[in-house]
Scaffold this active site. Structure first.
Site, PDB file in Angstrom:
ATOM      1  N   GLN A 201     -15.404  17.629  27.723  1.00 51.76           N
ATOM      2  CA  GLN A 201     -14.942  19.059  27.874  1.00 51.76           C
ATOM      3  C   GLN A 201     -13.597  19.149  28.134  1.00 51.76           C
ATOM      4  OE1 GLN A 201     -15.491  22.224  31.214  1.00 51.76           O
ATOM      5  NE2 GLN A 201     -16.965  22.831  29.639  1.00 51.76           N
TER       6      GLN A 201
ATOM      7  N   CYS B  16     -15.337  28.226  32.897  1.00 52.27           N
ATOM      8  CA  CYS B  16     -15.039  28.067  34.374  1.00 52.27           C
ATOM      9  C   CYS B  16     -14.445  29.141  35.060  1.00 52.27           C
ATOM     10  CB  CYS B  16     -13.866  26.927  34.396  1.00 52.27           C
ATOM     11  SG  CYS B  16     -13.436  26.452  36.247  1.00 52.27           S
TER      12      CYS B  16
END
Length: 347
Positions: free
Chosen positions: A70, A100
């Site tokens: 990622q 996030c």
């Protein structure tokens, strides 16, 4: 399940979690039934690529394919370069972080903050896909339902990302504003799944075989992604897999098997981080493993004072030896008595 050129062994995935899903943890989860695991987020900033933190996050030694990394950032060109950099170091799938919720990430307009700028987010997707496509590397995307209750744009962004070439999309059923508070809603996941042709993965509050079955039924998702529930309980993947296949529950794992899994994990952890740093960072994994066990809280308090790898290993082995003498199968305290401190950031 098919993802680009890769056939995944099952549709139960490990969520990328900062400070958690390093190489040793990913390997352990795959060993215990996860079909796919995504790394901790790697920054797109070139000046940090040679840092010890980033080099550890980009370490895939001994990990089974496909290797999924990622990346996080705000600039299309930098994100494209980060994708190429990680492919050169073994990444076979690139995942874009738009999920996030951490303030230190969102304050720089990365992570889920990207969802507030749909044009900018789409430019990042297009740039990363353009960098990966010539090398045959699929690009996946992880995001949330939106920034807040009044800014839920997951469906629009998901459609645009699919058109731009995303191979798979994971949706956490919370807004950025929620963080990990309240409950994940999966109506948005169901709407996105109904609108897209690519695989859609449901994420958020999947913490039991029953919840996994319910989320799959409600959303029609192609796969499930599990994060915090795997902390200290990585065998949850095989428990869910067995339940989905048979409708029956697996018995608790043998206590000595858990001892062996945790010991092997700790040795791999020390190898990656070195003993001094490894002992400190391993404390959270040990704490998660014992929090719901009889005597677990008292043991954790003592274990957290140890700063030597061999002492830490001996303490863990002794704890589980004593537990296994009384409980051949892993016991569990009632939920009200178990430590529920699940605060690690999930990307």
């Amino acid at each position: 399940m098919q993802l680009g050129p890769y056939t995944l062994p099952n549709a139960l995935f490990v969520a990328p979690m900062a400070g958690v899903t390093d190489r040793p943890f990913r390997k352990l989860c795959k060993q215990l039934g996860a079909g796919h695991a995504v790394s901790e987020m790697v920054t797109s900033r070139k000046d940090l690529w040679q840092s010890l933190k980033t080099s550890r996050r980009a370490n895939h030694e001994g990990e089974s394919a496909p290797i999924a990394v990622q990346i996080a950032g705000t600039e299309p060109l930098m994100m494209a370069e980060a994708a190429a950099y990680n492919i050169d170091r073994g990444a076979q799938i690139i995942d874009i972080n738009m999920g996030c919720p951490a303030k230190k990430v969102c304050n720089k307009w990365a992570g889920s903050a990207l969802m507030r700028d749909e044009a900018g987010a789409l430019a990042i997707v297009e740039a990363v896909v353009a960098a990966c496509a010539p090398r045959g590397v699929p690009v996946t995307l992880k995001m949330r339902t939106g920034w807040c209750d009044t800014e839920r744009n997951a469906l629009a962004l998901a459609r645009a990302a699919e058109s731009a070439g995303i191979a798979m999309l994971t949706l956490h059923g919370r807004t950025r504003e929620q963080g990990y508070k309240g409950f994940a809603e999966h109506d948005t996941v169901a709407a996105v799944k109904a609108a897209l042709r690519i695989p859609v993965v449901a994420n958020g509050d999947i913490d039991s075989p029953e919840k996994a079955a319910a989320v799959l039924k409600h959303t029609g998702a192609d796969a499930l992604m599990i994060g915090r529930a795997a902390q200290g309980r990585p065998w949850i993947f095989r428990e869910i897999s067995h339940f989905l296949a048979t409708g029956e529950y697996l018995p608790p794992p043998p206590t000595r098997d858990v001892q062996r899994w945790l010991t092997e994990h700790l040795l791999d952890h020390y190898q990656l981080y070195g003993e001094e740093a490894g002992v400190r960072s391993a404390r959270k994994h040990i704490g998660w493993a014992v929090r719901s066990l009889p005597g677990g809280e008292a043991f954790r308090a003592v274990m957290n004072t140890l700063d030597d790898g061999q002492a830490q290993l001996r303490a863990v082995r002794t704890f589980f030896d004593d537990l296994a003498d009384i409980h051949p199968l892993l016991p569990s305290l009632p939920a009200s008595a178990a430590n529920q401190d699940l605060i690690e950031q999930q990307a």
